[in-house]
Design a protein around this motif. Structure first.
Motif, PDB file in Angstrom:
ATOM      1  N   ASP A   1      -5.918  -4.563   4.039  1.00  0.00           N
ATOM      2  CA  ASP A   1      -6.726  -5.176   4.495  1.00  0.00           C
ATOM      3  C   ASP A   1      -8.515  -4.352   4.576  1.00  0.00           C
ATOM      4  OD1 ASP A   1      -7.536  -6.637   7.551  1.00  0.00           O
ATOM      5  OD2 ASP A   1      -8.143  -5.372   8.058  1.00  0.00           O
ATOM      6  N   SER A   2      -8.378  -3.372   4.337  1.00  0.00           N
ATOM      7  CA  SER A   2     -10.014  -2.970   4.494  1.00  0.00           C
ATOM      8  C   SER A   2      -9.940  -1.359   3.017  1.00  0.00           C
ATOM      9  CB  SER A   2     -10.312  -2.272   5.173  1.00  0.00           C
ATOM     10  OG  SER A   2      -9.892  -1.383   6.306  1.00  0.00           O
ATOM     11  N   ARG A   3     -10.394  -1.532   2.277  1.00  0.00           N
ATOM     12  CA  ARG A   3     -10.885   0.026   1.798  1.00  0.00           C
ATOM     13  C   ARG A   3     -12.070   0.796   1.800  1.00  0.00           C
ATOM     14  NH1 ARG A   3      -9.777   1.491  -4.582  1.00  0.00           N
ATOM     15  NH2 ARG A   3     -11.716   2.606  -4.953  1.00  0.00           N
ATOM     16  N   ARG A   4     -12.383   2.150   2.094  1.00  0.00           N
ATOM     17  CA  ARG A   4     -13.653   2.365   2.259  1.00  0.00           C
ATOM     18  C   ARG A   4     -13.099   4.343   1.594  1.00  0.00           C
ATOM     19  NH1 ARG A   4     -14.600   5.917   7.822  1.00  0.00           N
ATOM     20  NH2 ARG A   4     -12.888   5.605   8.521  1.00  0.00           N
TER      21      ARG A   4
ATOM     22  N   ILE B   1     -10.748   7.855  -0.798  1.00  0.00           N
ATOM     23  CA  ILE B   1     -10.513   6.992   0.375  1.00  0.00           C
ATOM     24  C   ILE B   1      -9.388   6.530   1.124  1.00  0.00           C
ATOM     25  CG2 ILE B   1     -11.141   5.713  -1.467  1.00  0.00           C
ATOM     26  CD1 ILE B   1      -8.883   4.616  -2.456  1.00  0.00           C
ATOM     27  N   GLU B   2      -9.999   5.563   2.297  1.00  0.00           N
ATOM     28  CA  GLU B   2      -9.178   4.916   3.132  1.00  0.00           C
ATOM     29  C   GLU B   2      -8.213   3.739   2.648  1.00  0.00           C
ATOM     30  OE1 GLU B   2      -9.995   5.355   7.458  1.00  0.00           O
ATOM     31  OE2 GLU B   2     -10.367   3.208   7.244  1.00  0.00           O
ATOM     32  N   LEU B   3      -7.545   3.776   3.363  1.00  0.00           N
ATOM     33  CA  LEU B   3      -6.938   2.024   2.859  1.00  0.00           C
ATOM     34  C   LEU B   3      -5.994   1.658   4.346  1.00  0.00           C
ATOM     35  CD1 LEU B   3      -5.322   2.525  -0.095  1.00  0.00           C
ATOM     36  CD2 LEU B   3      -7.328   1.463   0.025  1.00  0.00           C
ATOM     37  N   VAL B   4      -6.403   0.586   5.107  1.00  0.00           N
ATOM     38  CA  VAL B   4      -5.842   0.512   5.720  1.00  0.00           C
ATOM     39  C   VAL B   4      -4.875  -1.509   4.983  1.00  0.00           C
ATOM     40  CG1 VAL B   4      -6.442  -0.469   8.585  1.00  0.00           C
ATOM     41  CG2 VAL B   4      -7.282   1.082   7.396  1.00  0.00           C
ATOM     42  N   PHE B   5      -3.544  -1.121   5.584  1.00  0.00           N
ATOM     43  CA  PHE B   5      -2.593  -2.267   5.725  1.00  0.00           C
ATOM     44  C   PHE B   5      -2.377  -3.161   6.689  1.00  0.00           C
ATOM     45  CE2 PHE B   5      -1.633   1.577   2.322  1.00  0.00           C
ATOM     46  CZ  PHE B   5      -1.793   1.026   0.885  1.00  0.00           C
ATOM     47  N   ARG B   6      -1.979  -3.921   5.937  1.00  0.00           N
ATOM     48  CA  ARG B   6      -1.267  -5.552   7.045  1.00  0.00           C
ATOM     49  C   ARG B   6       0.054  -6.196   6.537  1.00  0.00           C
ATOM     50  NH1 ARG B   6      -3.282 -10.672   5.646  1.00  0.00           N
ATOM     51  NH2 ARG B   6      -4.912  -9.983   4.886  1.00  0.00           N
TER      52      ARG B   6
ATOM     53  N   THR C   1      -1.512  -2.745  11.950  1.00  0.00           N
ATOM     54  CA  THR C   1      -1.720  -1.599  10.631  1.00  0.00           C
ATOM     55  C   THR C   1      -1.085  -0.569  10.568  1.00  0.00           C
ATOM     56  OG1 THR C   1      -3.825  -1.139  11.505  1.00  0.00           O
ATOM     57  CG2 THR C   1      -4.653  -3.200  11.074  1.00  0.00           C
ATOM     58  N   LEU C   2      -1.280   0.045   8.696  1.00  0.00           N
ATOM     59  CA  LEU C   2      -0.566   1.476   9.000  1.00  0.00           C
ATOM     60  C   LEU C   2      -2.159   1.766   8.363  1.00  0.00           C
ATOM     61  CD1 LEU C   2       2.599   0.211   7.626  1.00  0.00           C
ATOM     62  CD2 LEU C   2       1.733   1.230   9.503  1.00  0.00           C
ATOM     63  N   ARG C   3      -2.377   2.754   8.624  1.00  0.00           N
ATOM     64  CA  ARG C   3      -3.559   3.344   7.481  1.00  0.00           C
ATOM     65  C   ARG C   3      -3.269   4.614   6.937  1.00  0.00           C
ATOM     66  NH1 ARG C   3      -9.019   6.252  10.700  1.00  0.00           N
ATOM     67  NH2 ARG C   3      -7.740   8.238  11.106  1.00  0.00           N
ATOM     68  N   VAL C   4      -3.675   5.435   5.146  1.00  0.00           N
ATOM     69  CA  VAL C   4      -3.902   6.395   4.843  1.00  0.00           C
ATOM     70  C   VAL C   4      -4.829   6.601   4.263  1.00  0.00           C
ATOM     71  CG1 VAL C   4      -1.445   5.475   4.136  1.00  0.00           C
ATOM     72  CG2 VAL C   4      -3.015   5.395   2.619  1.00  0.00           C
TER      73      VAL C   4
END
Length: 331
Positions: free
Chosen positions: A28-31, A38-43, A82-85
């Protein structure tokens, strides 16, 4: 946007997700949240709800060639969308984190497995959290949970420099219970001051590089049993020169197999046609945890606590072996 990642509650541990669910996900997003991190947010790819999870849980990211890497969830357990790692690019690693950094972008499709939790948050009136570098990730939802539960807590967050430490601004918002400890200006974390005197009723949670965890363990030797809770990201080094063969009976299938000194139980059981969920094959993820019905295991994993290993109830058959001529496993 992901919801506030730390606004949660201590969850009943009986509600753990099964942990073997396959999730077809989209990034969903990367920053970038720190140098090399990096942070990855999944949906979910279908837009549906994601599995429930609790503080301390991790998910597997399945790469295109089938390689699997585990990452702690650091978002909000109440957010089902969402899931965030956070992923540290490890130059000296096996290549998985480098591929994730180079290949996964917003909109990328990816397969996840889990969540699983082998680092559960237990109820206590007081907590001391100690993190090093990327080890901050599983502790983030824990701190919000204990804050919501009204417990006392402190957090010491170490790293090489502040620029390499993710979520610093977010954590500073939690107030003076949080101490940011960059090594370049403060030196090593003062573990003598933190852990030199055992505190009855305080649970210690720590995650980070092996030198930090080994030092925390050494400082907690005088603390009550069960006070220290650690999660390791890497396998321990074991001297295998004196390994010997042994026999394993698989109680459910009625098969008995021989494990040579150069084989793992997992390899032999798989060759015998018995399916066992597996991921890391290094004793770090807990996927292959198997009940022991008879015999004694020589534990070589970093998942089970010392108390759990001593109980001889389960073992990680990807690395652990028999400490006796014959084991009976619930397989």
């Amino acid at each position: 946007m992901v919801s506030d990642p730390l606004r949660t509650e201590i969850v009943d541990l009986s509600e753990n997700a099964a942990g073997d669910e396959t999730i077809n996900a989209i990034v969903d997003s990367r920053r970038e949240i720190a140098d090399g991190v990096i942070e990855l947010v999944f949906r979910a790819a279908d837009g549906g709800d994601l599995p429930r999870w609790e503080p301390g849980a991790h998910v597997d990211i399945v790469l295109d060639d089938g390689a699997i890497r585990q990452y702690s969830l650091c978002g909000d357990p109440s957010d089902r969308k969402t899931l965030r790692v956070a992923v540290l690019r490890e130059q000296e690693g096996r290549g998985g984190s480098r591929r994730i950094h180079s290949e996964l972008r917003a909109g990328s499709s990816v397969e996840l497995k889990g969540p699983r939790n082998h680092f559960p948050l237990h109820e206590s009136p007081r907590y001391l959290f100690i993190a090093g570098g990327i080890g901050v990730t599983p502790l983030i939802p824990m701190m919000r949970a204990v804050e919501a539960a009204g417990a006392e807590w402190r957090f010491i967050y170490g790293g090489r420099s502040e620029s390499t430490m993710g979520y610093v601004d977010e954590l500073r918002d939690l107030g003076d219970r949080v101490t940011i400890w960059p090594q370049e200006t403060n030196g090593l974390i003062d573990l003598d001051g933190l852990l030199g005197t055992a505190e009855e009723g305080t649970l210690v949670y720590s995650c980070g590089p092996e030198p930090l965890l080994a030092a925390v363990e050494a400082h907690c030797e005088s603390w009550p049993a069960g006070a220290l809770n650690i999660e390791r990201f890497t396998a321990i080094e074991v001297d295998t020169s004196e390994d010997t063969g042994f026999e394993v009976e698989l109680a459910q299938t009625g098969v008995t197999v021989q494990v040579s000194k150069d084989q793992t139980i997992l390899e032999v059981v798989t060759e015998a046609g018995v399916y066992v969920p597996t991921s890391c094959t290094e004793g770090t993820c807990g996927s292959c945890e198997t009940p022991i019905l008879e015999g004694t295991a020589e534990h070589r994993d970093v998942v089970l606590s010392p108390e759990e290993q001593e109980s001889q109830e389960t073992m990680m058959i990807c690395v652990s072996r028999a400490a006796c001529p014959r084991l009976v496993l619930d397989l």
